[in-house]
Write a protein that holds these residues in place. Sequence first.
Motif, PDB file in Angstrom:
ATOM      1  N   ASN A 291     -90.190  53.090  47.309  1.00  0.00           N
ATOM      2  CA  ASN A 291     -90.122  53.639  45.953  1.00  0.00           C
ATOM      3  C   ASN A 291     -88.782  54.300  45.649  1.00  0.00           C
ATOM      4  N   THR A 292     -88.212  54.982  46.638  1.00  0.00           N
ATOM      5  CA  THR A 292     -86.989  55.747  46.380  1.00  0.00           C
ATOM      6  C   THR A 292     -85.717  54.966  46.678  1.00  0.00           C
ATOM      7  N   ILE A 293     -85.761  54.062  47.665  1.00  0.00           N
ATOM      8  CA  ILE A 293     -84.551  53.381  48.128  1.00  0.00           C
ATOM      9  C   ILE A 293     -84.557  51.891  47.782  1.00  0.00           C
ATOM     10  N   ILE A 294     -85.568  51.192  48.263  1.00  0.00           N
ATOM     11  CA  ILE A 294     -85.555  49.727  48.154  1.00  0.00           C
ATOM     12  C   ILE A 294     -85.655  49.280  46.701  1.00  0.00           C
ATOM     13  N   ASN A 295     -86.405  49.991  45.888  1.00  0.00           N
ATOM     14  CA  ASN A 295     -86.563  49.612  44.484  1.00  0.00           C
ATOM     15  C   ASN A 295     -85.399  50.066  43.603  1.00  0.00           C
ATOM     16  N   ASN A 296     -84.426  50.741  44.190  1.00  0.00           N
ATOM     17  CA  ASN A 296     -83.259  51.196  43.447  1.00  0.00           C
ATOM     18  C   ASN A 296     -82.194  50.103  43.456  1.00  0.00           C
ATOM     19  N   ASP A 297     -81.772  49.668  42.280  1.00  0.00           N
ATOM     20  CA  ASP A 297     -80.817  48.563  42.177  1.00  0.00           C
ATOM     21  C   ASP A 297     -79.447  48.881  42.766  1.00  0.00           C
ATOM     22  N   ASN A 298     -79.165  50.149  43.006  1.00  0.00           N
ATOM     23  CA  ASN A 298     -77.875  50.523  43.595  1.00  0.00           C
ATOM     24  C   ASN A 298     -77.819  50.269  45.097  1.00  0.00           C
ATOM     25  N   PHE A 299     -78.968  50.027  45.721  1.00  0.00           N
ATOM     26  CA  PHE A 299     -79.030  49.907  47.173  1.00  0.00           C
ATOM     27  C   PHE A 299     -79.507  48.511  47.558  1.00  0.00           C
ATOM     28  N   ASN A 300     -78.599  47.698  48.068  1.00  0.00           N
ATOM     29  CA  ASN A 300     -78.937  46.322  48.437  1.00  0.00           C
ATOM     30  C   ASN A 300     -78.687  46.015  49.907  1.00  0.00           C
ATOM     31  N   ARG A 301     -77.768  46.719  50.524  1.00  0.00           N
ATOM     32  CA  ARG A 301     -77.407  46.461  51.926  1.00  0.00           C
ATOM     33  C   ARG A 301     -77.865  47.668  52.737  1.00  0.00           C
ATOM     34  N   ILE A 302     -78.937  47.475  53.497  1.00  0.00           N
ATOM     35  CA  ILE A 302     -79.651  48.598  54.101  1.00  0.00           C
ATOM     36  C   ILE A 302     -79.652  48.483  55.622  1.00  0.00           C
TER      37      ILE A 302
ATOM     38  N   PRO B  80     -69.494  57.297  53.405  1.00  0.00           N
ATOM     39  CA  PRO B  80     -70.554  56.760  54.244  1.00  0.00           C
ATOM     40  C   PRO B  80     -71.721  56.316  53.382  1.00  0.00           C
ATOM     41  N   PRO B  81     -72.566  55.429  53.901  1.00  0.00           N
ATOM     42  CA  PRO B  81     -73.777  55.080  53.155  1.00  0.00           C
ATOM     43  C   PRO B  81     -74.657  56.312  52.960  1.00  0.00           C
ATOM     44  N   LEU B  82     -75.611  56.199  52.041  1.00  0.00           N
ATOM     45  CA  LEU B  82     -76.611  57.246  51.896  1.00  0.00           C
ATOM     46  C   LEU B  82     -77.342  57.387  53.228  1.00  0.00           C
ATOM     47  N   LEU B  83     -77.328  58.584  53.797  1.00  0.00           N
ATOM     48  CA  LEU B  83     -77.906  58.819  55.122  1.00  0.00           C
ATOM     49  C   LEU B  83     -79.322  59.358  54.960  1.00  0.00           C
ATOM     50  N   VAL B  84     -80.294  58.590  55.430  1.00  0.00           N
ATOM     51  CA  VAL B  84     -81.700  58.925  55.254  1.00  0.00           C
ATOM     52  C   VAL B  84     -82.354  59.085  56.624  1.00  0.00           C
ATOM     53  N   GLY B  85     -82.748  60.307  56.953  1.00  0.00           N
ATOM     54  CA  GLY B  85     -83.463  60.558  58.197  1.00  0.00           C
ATOM     55  C   GLY B  85     -84.963  60.474  57.968  1.00  0.00           C
TER      56      GLY B  85
ATOM     57  N   ASP C  96     -71.591  69.899  50.430  1.00  0.00           N
ATOM     58  CA  ASP C  96     -71.665  70.926  49.387  1.00  0.00           C
ATOM     59  C   ASP C  96     -72.250  70.355  48.093  1.00  0.00           C
ATOM     60  N   HIS C  97     -71.913  69.114  47.776  1.00  0.00           N
ATOM     61  CA  HIS C  97     -72.347  68.510  46.519  1.00  0.00           C
ATOM     62  C   HIS C  97     -73.820  68.128  46.546  1.00  0.00           C
ATOM     63  N   LEU C  98     -74.300  67.656  47.692  1.00  0.00           N
ATOM     64  CA  LEU C  98     -75.671  67.141  47.766  1.00  0.00           C
ATOM     65  C   LEU C  98     -76.648  68.242  48.139  1.00  0.00           C
ATOM     66  N   GLN C  99     -76.837  69.149  47.225  1.00  0.00           N
ATOM     67  CA  GLN C  99     -77.759  70.258  47.412  1.00  0.00           C
ATOM     68  C   GLN C  99     -78.857  70.179  46.365  1.00  0.00           C
ATOM     69  N   GLY C 100     -80.023  70.733  46.701  1.00  0.00           N
ATOM     70  CA  GLY C 100     -81.115  70.803  45.741  1.00  0.00           C
ATOM     71  C   GLY C 100     -81.867  69.494  45.605  1.00  0.00           C
ATOM     72  N   ASP C 101     -82.305  69.215  44.371  1.00  0.00           N
ATOM     73  CA  ASP C 101     -83.114  68.030  44.101  1.00  0.00           C
ATOM     74  C   ASP C 101     -82.254  66.892  43.569  1.00  0.00           C
ATOM     75  N   ASP C 102     -82.913  65.742  43.321  1.00  0.00           N
ATOM     76  CA  ASP C 102     -82.260  64.580  42.730  1.00  0.00           C
ATOM     77  C   ASP C 102     -81.060  64.129  43.566  1.00  0.00           C
ATOM     78  N   ILE C 103     -81.257  64.062  44.870  1.00  0.00           N
ATOM     79  CA  ILE C 103     -80.166  63.784  45.798  1.00  0.00           C
ATOM     80  C   ILE C 103     -79.570  62.395  45.576  1.00  0.00           C
ATOM     81  N   ILE C 104     -80.399  61.414  45.291  1.00  0.00           N
ATOM     82  CA  ILE C 104     -79.882  60.051  45.159  1.00  0.00           C
ATOM     83  C   ILE C 104     -78.896  59.949  44.008  1.00  0.00           C
TER      84      ILE C 104
END
Length: 274
Positions: free
Chosen positions: A36-47, A241-246, A213-221
């Motif tokens: 729902n958050t990553i794969i369905n996002n058109d900005n992310f194709n190479r995972i 770097p790519p979006l880093l998802v743990g 510093d920039h990626l704080q709070g909500d709406d990270i993507i």
Amino acid sequence: MTLVKNTLRKQYLKHGCKNIKDTNNQSTSITNKLINTIINNDNFNRIGVFMPLDNEINTIPLIEHIIKNNKHAYLPICTDTQQTGQRQIYIYPKDETHVHDDNKKQDHLIFKKLDSLDHLHSLEPKGKYKIREPAIENHSAYSKKIIIEETEYLNHLDVLILPAVLLDKETRIRVGYGKGYYDDFIKRYLYTNWKDNDDVLKHIEILKEMKEDHLQGDDIINKYLSFKEKYQQINKFACLPPLLVGIGFKEQIYNGVIEHEEKHDWKMDLIITS
């Protein structure tokens, strides 16, 4: 390696991993959130993703979904600088260049694209860690590349999904298995893709602090995508770097704050659990 992280890692691997409950349901929940958050996002194709070990989230349904939806899944291959001929990139530099060509072997990852579902299901355990990896015929052919396909050499990923031993949602620190493969890969990824090699690793350290510093709070993507666009407009030689998802089971979310961040650590942009 700090004593705190090392102690937490040992405790989890000795005791905590035996106490995970409902692994199938948790894996399904995490997979659905990633879709729902990553794969369905058109900005992310190479995972970039990983094949699971016995005590990890089952990522196979996720990889199947990526392939079925005409996106591109890449899996890591454990190799080393003696096999690939890549340069050594030290976490703690011996001098200001940070980079050395010597005879000491340094382990690192390269990622390879999966061509099909049949390719995925044909993978066999390999190497000392018995991880199911794609095959490559000649490691040394990739001395200057870290992402490969059958027909061409490529450089970029949009997303990198990482396994974890423990995750701290407050600080976004990931505790891995202690081998440094992924921290090395991120630095190697940036070093490979940066268009200006003059003091590149100094720029990487600055970028790392700015991004955190920039990626704080909500709406990270959306924050990540905005930061990426603006940063690359200003820094024409740069690579982010790519979006880093743990990802981890709920039992892998550390109940406290992991305060001891090491110099080479890359914080996660996003942490997803069940």
